[in-house]
Every structure is written in structure tokens, then in C-alpha cells.
Design a protein around this motif. Sequence first.
Motif, short mmCIF file in Angstrom:
data_model
loop_
_atom_site.label_atom_id
_atom_site.label_comp_id
_atom_site.label_asym_id
_atom_site.label_seq_id
_atom_site.Cartn_x
_atom_site.Cartn_y
_atom_site.Cartn_z
N LEU A 23 -52.75 -39.14 109.56
CA LEU A 23 -54.02 -39.47 108.89
C LEU A 23 -53.87 -39.40 107.38
CD1 LEU A 23 -56.56 -37.48 111.04
CD2 LEU A 23 -56.36 -39.94 110.92
N LEU A 24 -54.11 -40.52 106.72
CA LEU A 24 -54.03 -40.56 105.26
C LEU A 24 -55.36 -41.04 104.70
CD1 LEU A 24 -50.51 -42.21 104.84
CD2 LEU A 24 -51.07 -39.79 104.80
N TYR A 25 -55.57 -40.76 103.41
CA TYR A 25 -56.80 -41.19 102.75
C TYR A 25 -56.56 -42.58 102.16
CZ TYR A 25 -57.65 -36.29 103.42
OH TYR A 25 -57.79 -35.05 104.01
N ASN A 26 -57.20 -43.56 102.76
CA ASN A 26 -56.94 -44.95 102.34
C ASN A 26 -57.49 -45.27 100.96
OD1 ASN A 26 -55.57 -45.48 104.63
ND2 ASN A 26 -57.24 -46.53 105.68
N PHE A 27 -58.38 -44.43 100.43
CA PHE A 27 -58.92 -44.69 99.10
C PHE A 27 -58.02 -44.13 98.01
CE2 PHE A 27 -60.84 -40.86 100.77
CZ PHE A 27 -60.72 -39.95 99.74
N PHE A 78 -59.09 -27.53 99.98
CA PHE A 78 -60.44 -27.86 99.50
C PHE A 78 -61.49 -27.05 100.26
CE2 PHE A 78 -58.21 -31.78 98.24
CZ PHE A 78 -58.63 -31.89 96.93
N PHE A 117 -52.42 -34.47 97.07
CA PHE A 117 -53.82 -34.11 97.33
C PHE A 117 -54.01 -32.58 97.43
CE2 PHE A 117 -57.90 -34.80 99.83
CZ PHE A 117 -58.56 -35.40 98.78
N PRO A 139 -66.26 -40.50 99.35
CA PRO A 139 -65.43 -41.71 99.14
C PRO A 139 -65.21 -42.51 100.42
CG PRO A 139 -64.43 -39.84 98.04
CD PRO A 139 -65.57 -39.30 98.84
N LEU A 140 -65.07 -41.82 101.56
CA LEU A 140 -64.84 -42.55 102.81
C LEU A 140 -66.10 -43.29 103.27
CD1 LEU A 140 -62.66 -40.03 104.85
CD2 LEU A 140 -61.97 -42.26 104.01
N ARG A 200 -53.82 -31.11 94.06
CA ARG A 200 -55.07 -31.41 93.34
C ARG A 200 -56.14 -30.37 93.69
NH1 ARG A 200 -57.88 -37.16 94.35
NH2 ARG A 200 -59.96 -36.60 93.69
N LYS A 252 -52.87 -48.17 103.60
CA LYS A 252 -53.31 -49.17 104.59
C LYS A 252 -52.15 -50.02 105.10
CE LYS A 252 -57.85 -49.82 102.55
NZ LYS A 252 -58.62 -50.67 101.67
N ARG A 297 -61.22 -35.50 111.44
CA ARG A 297 -59.92 -34.87 111.21
C ARG A 297 -59.47 -35.05 109.75
NH1 ARG A 297 -56.03 -37.29 115.42
NH2 ARG A 297 -57.00 -39.15 114.55
N LEU A 298 -59.95 -36.15 109.10
CA LEU A 298 -59.60 -36.34 107.69
C LEU A 298 -60.19 -35.23 106.84
CD1 LEU A 298 -60.11 -40.19 107.47
CD2 LEU A 298 -58.02 -39.00 106.86
N LEU A 331 -55.58 -28.37 103.18
CA LEU A 331 -54.86 -28.63 101.93
C LEU A 331 -55.41 -27.79 100.78
CD1 LEU A 331 -54.39 -32.49 102.16
CD2 LEU A 331 -52.61 -30.77 102.28
N VAL A 357 -65.01 -49.34 103.48
CA VAL A 357 -63.72 -48.62 103.56
C VAL A 357 -63.32 -48.47 105.02
CG1 VAL A 357 -62.58 -46.44 103.00
CG2 VAL A 357 -64.37 -47.32 101.52
N SER A 358 -62.15 -48.95 105.35
CA SER A 358 -61.71 -48.82 106.73
C SER A 358 -60.69 -47.70 106.84
CB SER A 358 -61.09 -50.14 107.21
OG SER A 358 -60.06 -50.48 106.34
N VAL A 379 -58.13 -31.96 107.61
CA VAL A 379 -56.85 -31.92 106.89
C VAL A 379 -57.09 -31.48 105.45
CG1 VAL A 379 -54.99 -33.35 105.96
CG2 VAL A 379 -55.61 -33.56 108.34
#
Lengths: 378, 288
Positions: free
Chosen positions: A86-90, B194, A99, B206-207, A102, A134, B184-185, B192, B286-287, B188
Motif C-alpha cells: 500500500l502506497l500513497y498515490n498522492f 503520525f 513519509f 488528501p485521499l 516526515r 500508480k 490500512r493506508l 510510521l 484520487v484512485s 500504515v
Amino acid sequence: MSRVLLEVTDLRVKAGGFLLRDINFEMMGDEYLVILGPTGSGKTVLLESLAGLRDIAGGRVCLRGRDITREPPENRNLGFAYQDGLLYNFLTVRENVLFGARARGMAGDPGVIRRMEELVGSMGISHLLDRSPKNLSGGERQRVSLARAILTRPEILLLDEPLSALDPQTRYAMQLLLKEIHSSEGLGIIHVTHDFSETLQLGTRVIIMNNGRMEQAGRPKEVFFYPSTEFSAKFIGMENIIKGLIRKDSQGQRWFAVENGDLNFGPLAEESFRTGQLLRGSDPAILLVRAGNIRLERGGPPAAAVNCWDAVIRNVFYDRTHVDVYCGGKGLWRTNVSFLEWENLGLGEGDRVRLSVRPQDMHVIPGAGYHDVSETGP
Amino acid sequence: MKDLQCLPSTALKQNRVLSPAPANPLRNMKLNWLHVLFGLVFIVLTGFMAALIGGLFVYGKGDFLAVLRNPEFRFALVFTLWTSVTATLLAALLAIPSGYILSRRRFPGKALIETLMDIPIVLPPLVSGVALLILMGPVLGEIFTKFSLDVVFTARGVVVAQCFIATPFAIRAFKQGFDSIDPRLEKVARTLGFSQGMVFLKVTLPLAKGCILSGLTMAWARALGEFGATAILAGITRMKTETLSVAIFLNMSIGDIQFAMSVSMIMLLLALFLMSLFKFFTSSEVSL
């Protein structure tokens, strides 16, 4: 001997209608622990509970002796990666990897940037840094996700089925990478999977989960050859699981008598009862024999029905490395032989054969209805 | 071909059975008629919409520039823009937490509360206006007066009415946006480093950006065109609570068709712009 890294005591977690309970284990600093079980057995709930992502109903989790049971996830210093990377596409790949830094206000630190460059270089993803997630393949996503999880040097890396969404080639490359990370980063890894081959290839220790409980724990090879319960035996793919009873002869020696049959195995040595339960005469039991430990020969005069019996070949399946032979005779038995051996035997479906097994290759565990007297006392 | 001729007649029959069935002309006819019928309806509707918009332009273009210089029009335009933007921002402030709670939490009576929040969508705007008038007047009016924040028959009333009508649209869109995020995003991000609040700001928002922007556009469009509830709560007072919709109503009622037509044209252009904006945000969502 390395120190205890993680200690879990009587962990209890409620997740909707599901209950994870009686979880007790210790993990050493250099261990690669695999949590193995079918879908719905509670593997991911356990992993998320260790990461602090689920409310714990009872028990204790200690990291290097520090009680972290009530610590929020951001204070635990544990890395986490899910199966689909799972990655942040933005964000770009670089921003994804940074990240965690950060979050700690260290994304611009020269030391962190140097570490990031070293990491992505060793993982072969340097060329992806300015791209959007993506457009990455499954393997690339998983590598980026791993780099992100270990950048801030967590004490334990928690992996939720990290290889299940990958094709066989990428999976092999990722296995090598995980081994490399485990040795070079010097961190403990807890890896959740439903695939026993991953356990054998990567794990230094395994816990088998079933219905929210620990079914068995041990070294992978130990569990592979000597499962302690019928569930474990079935789950790891034990080929021959035979139900019967323990019988004692006049000399006090123990034998395994096959249910509804006139076939006896024994005398059973202590090494046949490696999982520790004390099995006595007339106790229900299960005999476990690996397919490779059943010897296959051309049929001869009637067998003595002790560790040796006659059967007829029912089915033959060719695998990549060997031939699987299913034989019917006092039950259905699966054995396997090498291609060369199979050619030399010159057998086929319908042929009579003789099967035999050595007492030291027999593994006996308690059957359904067994009552462990050692637990209740005399 | 020779081989085929040698085959017995039964085999030929079997061969015919195995070959693809010939197209059924009747079935095709039905399908074609359906297409023709649907096509006709589609053309008539498109023509109707084009005529509607074209008519407005043809009749409204007369003294369009003169209307643009009219002080009343300028007041209505500026008043509508600031009240609708304020109402939309207020709606966003209310809808983001509400949409998040509705998306992420399970609690008793959730379906009932969701229905309650959707009421302004189905309630006639006049009824909403009456309900707001009672709440802001006899029920809470004294409290507002005490703090010099009168709502009834003031510009504040316009903002309140627009916000009331726009908020449910924003809640629906935001909830949909939060629903579409893989939790799950967020998990995660917690591992990390946050905190929960930072995860909301750095990951969740943002998502959900695409749905939030499209929800805001819809809310703004609803606030911009609001008339019924505004008329009841804030009144129809020239150069005081005069939005563009109110300006059209006032000028139509005194027979200034040209002014009303020109303002309608402006509103139509604004609506087209907002719909384009909405389509842009929903298509570039946003996909994961």
C-alpha cells in the motif's frame, strides 16, 4: 544467546465477533518469526494488535522489557507492510519512502537522505524515486513499501502476507530481499502468511494459528515433520493422517492399531511421541507419516501386517520433481518416489504393491477424545 | 468440400447444429427499434435543453451590458457570491466531521441519524425556511439578539438558509470519499509515526480530496441557487437580502423582464461553470 526482543503474555483481542485469545510467545532479537494459518485464523488481527492498531482486551506486550500494551502505534517503533504494498498515490515514490521520516520532522536531515539513498540502492528502486506509485508493478510497490517501513530503523518489521500478491519470479526475488533485510538490518521480522513453503524458506520459528488461538509453535522443520495436532498436520500438508488407537502388548510395548483394520504399526519408540503428550493403552491416536517415508515395492507374498502391508495403485500423478502414487489397501495411502525409481519399478495403475514404513518415521499424536492425564494429575 | 459431400445427411445435420446459429432477424429488429426509440427520446431531451438555454440567451442578450452596470445587479452578484461561499465553507466545516463519523463509526441509531441529516434534500425549501424561521425566531431568537447576531431577515439569515440546504449534499459526498479510502493506508501512517490527528490531515484528507472538492462544488451550486428557504428566513428585501435568485423574483414581479432574463443568463453560466467543475473533480478523483 540474543536477548528477548518481544514478549507477549496472555494476549486477548476482540475484533467484532472474532476473539483472539491465549497468545503467549517470546521472540529473540535475531529471529524471523512466521505466523502461519488459514484465512480467518487471526493472523492479521495478531499482527495489528502488536503494532498497536487494535484495542487490546487483556494481556501484555513488552518490547525489550518495556510494556507497550497501551502505547499508541506511533510510539512503538515497529515497521509495518501490508500484502499489496500500500502506497500513497498522492505522493511520489521518494516522498513515500520518506513519509515516516516526515512524521518525525526528519525528512530533510542529510543522514536520513543518505540512508534513504542507500536503502533504495540496495533494493534496486533508485530509478523509481521521482515516479508516481500508480505506475509501479506489484514487486516494485512492495519494495517501496518495505523501504518506507524500515527507513526509520524499527525494532521489528511486521509483514502481512508480503508475498501473496506477487508472481512466482518476483516472489522468489522478494524472499531473497527479505532474507537480506533480516541479516543486514539486524531487526526482528514477524511475517504473516498462509503458505507453509514461505515458512520453510524464511522462518527461524513458526507459530501456527487456528480460530484465534496458537495451535503450535516451534522451528519450521520441527513443525513440518512433527505437527502436534491434527489441524497442524492437515494445514502443513501431512500426506498420511491415519486414525486409530494405542495398544499395549504383553511386554508393555505400545503399538498403533489402525481404526477398522487389522494393521498394526510399532513397537513405537519414545521418538514417535515427540510432541510430549503421554499416550497410554487404548488412547485414541493419530498416526502421521510423510509420503516420502512410505517405501513402495513390487507386490510379493502376503505381508505380515506389521509396518508392512499390501495395496493396489489407484492413481499416479507426475509432479515437477517426483511421482505421487496413491495406493488403496487398508486405507488410502500416499507415497512418492523419484522419477528414476518409478521407471525402475515399472509399475502402473492397478498393479499390486507392498508398502512399508520404519518405526522411526512414524509420528503419533493424540486423537479426538484423548484426555491428557498429565494435565489433571493423578 | 469433397469430404463434406461424402458425409451422410445426419452428419451434415449435426454439423449444421454445431455451426453458429444464424442471426435472428426479428430479435435484431426489436433491438433496432429500441435503439431508435431511445435515440428519439435522447434527441428530444437534448433539443429541449438547448432550446431552453438558447431562448434565455436570445431574450436576455438585449440590454445585457446595461444590466451588468446596474447597481442592483452588482449588489445581488457580490451578495450572492459572499453569502454562498461563506455558506459553503460553513457546510464543509460541518460536513467533514459528520461525513467522517458516518463513514468510520458504527453506533446505535446510525441509520436514523443519517436519514435526519438527509432531510433538507427531500424537504421543500419553503418548509425548510419555515422550520428555520421558527428555530431562529421564537426558539433561539432571544439568544441571538443578546449577542447581536440576529438571523431572521438579515444577511446572516441568507447564509444560514443556504448552509442548511447545502450541508446534506456535502455530507453525502464526503462520506462517500471517506468510504472509498482503504483504512490500512491510515494504519500504515500510524505505524510510521503520525498521530491520529496528523493521519487525518496528511493521509485521509488528501485521499478524499476528489470527493471533498466535488462535494464542495455541489454544495456551492445548491447555495448559489437557493431561494425558498432564504425568502422565508431572510426575507425578500431589495439591496439588503437580495441574492441573484431573489433579484430574478423581484424584477419578474414588477415586470422588468429584461433584468430578470439577464440575471438568469448569469446564473445559467455560473451553473454551467460549476457543473463542469464538478465533472472535473469527479473524473479526476484520487484512485487508490
